[in-house]
Structures are given as structure tokens and as C-alpha cells.
Scaffold this motif. Structure first.
Motif, PDB file in Angstrom:
ATOM      1  N   ASP A 154      51.312 -18.029  -6.322  1.00  0.00           N
ATOM      2  CA  ASP A 154      52.442 -17.395  -6.306  1.00  0.00           C
ATOM      3  C   ASP A 154      53.085 -17.644  -8.026  1.00  0.00           C
ATOM      4  O   ASP A 154      54.537 -17.348  -7.724  1.00  0.00           O
ATOM      5  CB  ASP A 154      53.514 -17.424  -5.316  1.00  0.00           C
ATOM      6  CG  ASP A 154      53.824 -18.663  -5.015  1.00  0.00           C
ATOM      7  OD1 ASP A 154      53.513 -19.715  -5.591  1.00  0.00           O
ATOM      8  OD2 ASP A 154      54.834 -18.800  -4.336  1.00  0.00           O
ATOM      9  N   ILE A 156      53.615 -17.574 -12.089  1.00  0.00           N
ATOM     10  CA  ILE A 156      53.026 -16.780 -13.486  1.00  0.00           C
ATOM     11  C   ILE A 156      53.013 -18.144 -14.393  1.00  0.00           C
ATOM     12  O   ILE A 156      53.908 -18.980 -14.433  1.00  0.00           O
ATOM     13  CB  ILE A 156      54.257 -15.926 -13.800  1.00  0.00           C
ATOM     14  CG1 ILE A 156      54.328 -14.939 -12.805  1.00  0.00           C
ATOM     15  CG2 ILE A 156      53.914 -15.497 -15.062  1.00  0.00           C
ATOM     16  CD1 ILE A 156      55.196 -13.609 -13.052  1.00  0.00           C
ATOM     17  N   LEU A 158      52.075 -19.483 -18.521  1.00  0.00           N
ATOM     18  CA  LEU A 158      51.738 -19.190 -19.949  1.00  0.00           C
ATOM     19  C   LEU A 158      51.259 -20.364 -20.557  1.00  0.00           C
ATOM     20  O   LEU A 158      51.531 -21.520 -20.416  1.00  0.00           O
ATOM     21  CB  LEU A 158      52.825 -18.781 -20.508  1.00  0.00           C
ATOM     22  CG  LEU A 158      53.736 -17.653 -20.367  1.00  0.00           C
ATOM     23  CD1 LEU A 158      55.190 -17.854 -21.105  1.00  0.00           C
ATOM     24  CD2 LEU A 158      53.003 -16.515 -20.590  1.00  0.00           C
ATOM     25  N   TYR A 274      54.836 -23.022 -16.114  1.00  0.00           N
ATOM     26  CA  TYR A 274      54.721 -22.080 -14.966  1.00  0.00           C
ATOM     27  C   TYR A 274      56.097 -21.974 -14.344  1.00  0.00           C
ATOM     28  O   TYR A 274      56.956 -22.586 -14.450  1.00  0.00           O
ATOM     29  CB  TYR A 274      53.561 -22.357 -13.993  1.00  0.00           C
ATOM     30  CG  TYR A 274      53.961 -23.632 -13.103  1.00  0.00           C
ATOM     31  CD1 TYR A 274      54.480 -23.642 -11.754  1.00  0.00           C
ATOM     32  CD2 TYR A 274      53.774 -24.889 -13.756  1.00  0.00           C
ATOM     33  CE1 TYR A 274      54.849 -24.885 -11.154  1.00  0.00           C
ATOM     34  CE2 TYR A 274      54.050 -26.120 -13.076  1.00  0.00           C
ATOM     35  CZ  TYR A 274      54.586 -25.962 -11.810  1.00  0.00           C
ATOM     36  OH  TYR A 274      55.117 -26.953 -11.145  1.00  0.00           O
ATOM     37  N   SER A 277      56.668 -16.255  -9.499  1.00  0.00           N
ATOM     38  CA  SER A 277      56.443 -14.765  -9.688  1.00  0.00           C
ATOM     39  C   SER A 277      57.707 -14.005  -8.927  1.00  0.00           C
ATOM     40  O   SER A 277      57.866 -12.977  -9.296  1.00  0.00           O
ATOM     41  CB  SER A 277      55.163 -14.405  -9.281  1.00  0.00           C
ATOM     42  OG  SER A 277      55.045 -14.635  -7.848  1.00  0.00           O
TER      43      SER A 277
END
Length: 301
Positions: A154, A156, A158, A274, A277
Motif C-alpha cells: 500500500d 507509493i 519513487l 516511499y 498511498s
């Protein structure tokens, strides 16, 4: 019942999460005695003990545990509400808390944070160097840094910086005295500087030349707990080190270290920044994420 300050509950949660008054005080930038006074006032107002205190540890009582279970999501909702209000600001502000392992902090996160703070003067950044895999939401962080295979579904993520690699290095004096290993198997005859993870397990050395893969447990007299100490020992001629090449490159360039077995150094994945989300990022966090996406890593190498 007397009025209770909301930050008293936040102090209580911090003390439990950090495992004690001293660690919580360091995290919050206040004295242990100040936190103790806040907790004493909270317990007195509620009329019940929330913490079991000993000279070695602090833990919640049954009442404290029940309160903690209610407070944790409630405080998270409050932070989310503040973040939503922060959306109305023209200029990002506030504090970003980021958890990351020391190598990521040293070579990627700190240079990034320094430049970001120059661009966004009203944003503060609190970086906690920690190699343990934690729940950043539960621990009150805005973001974390880990390898991709360590991330929850769960989150996100980069990419943070270019791909990584390990370097096997030793001082020229060590190589002159003990010889130059030509294969990973040759390391068994050398004094390797071993390193322990925070959880207690020893770091395993992995090698790949594109065809063969070898995993080895290093043998040596010295055991340390940080890459900085491992590098320090190699520079002092105490043995062969296995560190991220970002640590070793400056010393290889100035001749203080020699890279060994370069053809056996496998490529590693990126670090990833991270964040949850399901949480709406604050204006400061959105600005930081945009900054990460635009950052020129090669210029910092």
C-alpha cells in the motif's frame, strides 16, 4: 475533570513508541523532565496510571494500552486534517519526518534535503537514520527509504538516486602484505572486516560476474556495526571491507583504498523513497516529492 491539552496525548504516544522518555525527548527536541511532567499531569488529570516505569524500561499499563489503541488512529486523523488545511497554503511549510538507512541518508537523502531546504525555507526536515524495517504510518513518519523488495503493497515509491553496487576494498598496505585476491574464493585466506545488522545477523557478501553467483560469509578478526566503522578499519589497513561504492569512491580516487574483484560486483536495485498511498500528502510533502522527481543525481556524484 480539568481540561487536557491535546499534545499531552501525543507525548504519551511518543513515549510508548520510542520505548522511553529519553528517546522520546530526543525525537521531540525537549528534555526528559519536561515529558515526565507532561505525563504526570496527564495521569493526574485522568486519575489513572498510563505507564509502567522502571529504571530500564517504560511500557503502557492496561489502561494505557487501551488508550493507545484509540489514540493512534485518532491522532493520525488529526494529522490528516491538518494536512488538508495545509492544502490552502500558498507556500509549503511544516516538518517532514523521514526514516532511512544510514547509507541512503549519507549519499542521497542529506544532499537532497539540503538543496530542498534552500528552495523551501518554511519546511523543516527531521531525518531518522534507522536500518530496521518499520511501519512508517504507525511510527509517525511522512516517508521512508528502503529497497523496493522491502516495501508494503500500500505504498507509493519513487527511485532515489542511481542503481547501487558494493565495492570490495582494502588499503594498498594491506594488499602489499597479504596479496591481491583474484576470485571470491580467495577471500577465505584474508582478514575480512565483518559487519552486523541492527537485528544481530551478520552481513553476507554476495558476488556475481554475470555467469556465476557466489554467496560467502566473511571471516575475520574484526566485527563492527556500521559501514563507517568498516571503512575506517579498511583505511587503517585492518582488512578487506565490503561497502557501498559511494563510501569507497573518494578514497579509491585519492589512492587510500584499492578496489578488489571489481568484475564480481553485482548491480543492486535503487533505494526508493516511499509514502502511504491512502494518505493525502501535505503541501510540503508534495513539494518534496516533486523535488525528488526533478533532482539531478549525476551532478551530485
Amino acid at each position: 475533570m480539568n481540561r487536557i491539552r491535546l499534545d499531552s496525548f501525543d507525548v504519551f504516544v511518543s513515549i510508548v513508541r520510542c520505548g522511553g522518555f529519553r528517546a522520546a525527548a530526543l525525537e521531540r527536541g525537549v528534555s526528559s523532565s519536561a515529558l515526565s511532567q507532561t505525563m504526570n499531569a496527564l495521569e493526574e488529570t485522568l486519575g489513572i496510571r498510563l505507564l509502567n516505569r522502571t529504571t530500564r524500561s517504560v511500557s503502557p499499563t492496561q489502561a494505557g494500552q487501551r488508550l493507545l489503541e484509540r489514540l493512534t488512529p485518532a491522532l493520525s486523523d488529526i494529522r490528516l486534517a491538518i494536512a488538508e488545511v495545509d492544502e490552502l497554503r500558498d507556500t509549503p511549510s511544516g516538518t517532514l519526518r523521514i526514516n532511512a538507512p544510514a547509507p541512503a541518508v549519507d549519499h542521497f537523502l542529506c544532499p537532497l534535503a539540503f538543496d530542498f531546504m534552500d528552495a523551501y525555507r518554511e519546511v523543516n526536515i527531521d531525518i531518522i537514520s534507522d536500518a530496521a524495517v518499520i511501519d512508517i504510518v504507525e511510527q509517525g513518519f511522512d516517508a521512508g527509504v528502503r529497497f523496493g523488495n522491502q516495501l508494503a503493497q500500500d505504498m507509493i515509491a519513487l527511485p532515489l538516486g542511481p542503481p547501487l553496487r558494493y565495492a570490495i576494498v582494502a588499503s594498498p598496505d594491506y594488499v602489499e602484505k597479504h596479496g591481491h585476491p583474484r576470485t571470491p574464493q580467495d577471500l577465505i585466506d584474508h582478514d575480512c572486516i565483518r559487519r552486523r545488522f541492527p537485528g544481530g545477523t551478520l552481513v553476507t557478501w554476495r558476488f556475481s560476474n554475470g555467469h556465476d553467483e557466489i554467496e560467502a560469509t566473511p571471516v575475520g578478526r574484526l566485527l563492527v556495526s556500521s559501514a563507517h566503522n568498516e571503512l575506517q578499519a579498511a583505511l587503517a589497513g585492518r582488512g578487506i571491507a565490503h561497502v557501498f561504492d559511494d563510501y569507497a569512491k573518494p578514497h579509491i580516487r585519492d589512492g587510500r583504498l584499492v578496489e578488489l574483484l571489481p568484475d564480481w560486483s553485482p548491480a543492486l536495485p535503487h533505494w526508493f523513497l516511499y509514502y502511504p498511498s491512502r494518505r493525502l500528502p501535505s503541501a510540503a510533502m508534495r513539494a518534496f516529492l516533486d523535488f525528488v522527481r526533478r533532482y539531478e543525481w549525476e551532478a551530485q556524484a
